[in-house]
Design a protein around this motif. Structure first.
Motif, PDB file in Angstrom:
ATOM      1  N   LEU A  45     -13.843  65.139  32.510  1.00  0.00           N
ATOM      2  CA  LEU A  45     -13.247  63.813  32.620  1.00  0.00           C
ATOM      3  C   LEU A  45     -11.752  63.855  32.312  1.00  0.00           C
ATOM      4  CD1 LEU A  45     -13.699  60.752  33.035  1.00  0.00           C
ATOM      5  CD2 LEU A  45     -14.142  60.610  30.579  1.00  0.00           C
ATOM      6  N   VAL A  66     -21.086  58.691  36.009  1.00  0.00           N
ATOM      7  CA  VAL A  66     -20.215  58.405  34.876  1.00  0.00           C
ATOM      8  C   VAL A  66     -21.061  57.743  33.795  1.00  0.00           C
ATOM      9  CG1 VAL A  66     -18.231  57.071  34.075  1.00  0.00           C
ATOM     10  CG2 VAL A  66     -18.137  58.246  36.286  1.00  0.00           C
ATOM     11  N   VAL A  86     -17.314  55.902  41.944  1.00  0.00           N
ATOM     12  CA  VAL A  86     -18.424  56.305  41.083  1.00  0.00           C
ATOM     13  C   VAL A  86     -19.708  55.926  41.798  1.00  0.00           C
ATOM     14  CG1 VAL A  86     -19.577  55.823  38.886  1.00  0.00           C
ATOM     15  CG2 VAL A  86     -17.069  56.039  38.983  1.00  0.00           C
ATOM     16  N   TYR A  89     -23.490  54.700  37.540  1.00  0.00           N
ATOM     17  CA  TYR A  89     -22.778  54.312  36.327  1.00  0.00           C
ATOM     18  C   TYR A  89     -23.751  53.833  35.261  1.00  0.00           C
ATOM     19  CZ  TYR A  89     -19.388  52.006  33.304  1.00  0.00           C
ATOM     20  OH  TYR A  89     -18.624  51.624  32.224  1.00  0.00           O
TER      21      TYR A  89
END
Length: 125
Positions: A45, A66, A86, A89
């Motif tokens: 990240l 994520v 993304v 999530y």
């Protein structure tokens, strides 16, 4: 040998927030365990946040998972900032795990996050 997740056509890259609370560290530990289990690959990240072009390019075209610790959404905001979509999530506190600054992580909390990621990826590991 760990089973491998074959549920996604694109490789699965996992980006945990790793923040300064229990939920950030739960996100990180879950990502480590999901990597060990062959569900995906823990990815950097900080490289994305640092705008390291090779990290950003390597992420494109993959399934990007994520895991944020809390609703502050630091990890997700990094992806928004570099315009990377993304695909999956998860917010640890959204799984009824309370944010504290106690770093004695509960095993069942880590397992809860791993289970949720596998569910989102539709893995039967």
């Amino acid at each position: 040998m760990a089973d491998t997740c074959t549920c996604a056509a694109a490789p699965v890259l996992i980006f945990p927030c790793s923040g300064g609370s229990n939920v950030g560290q739960i996100a990180n530990q879950a990502a480590v365990e999901l990597t060990r289990d062959g569900v995906g690959k823990l990815f950097c990240l900080a490289g994305i946040g640092g705008h390291v072009e090779s990290f950003i390019e390597s992420s494109k075209g993959n399934r990007l998972v994520v895991i944020d610790g809390c609703p502050t959404a630091c990890a997700k905001k990094i992806f928004d900032h570099v315009n990377l979509p993304v695909t999956d999530y998860i917010v640890v506190t959204g799984l009824d795990i309370k944010k504290t600054h106690n770093f004695d992580l509960e095993r069942n909390d880590i397992e809860k996050v791993c289970t949720e990621v596998k569910k989102r990826l539709q893995c039967n590991l």
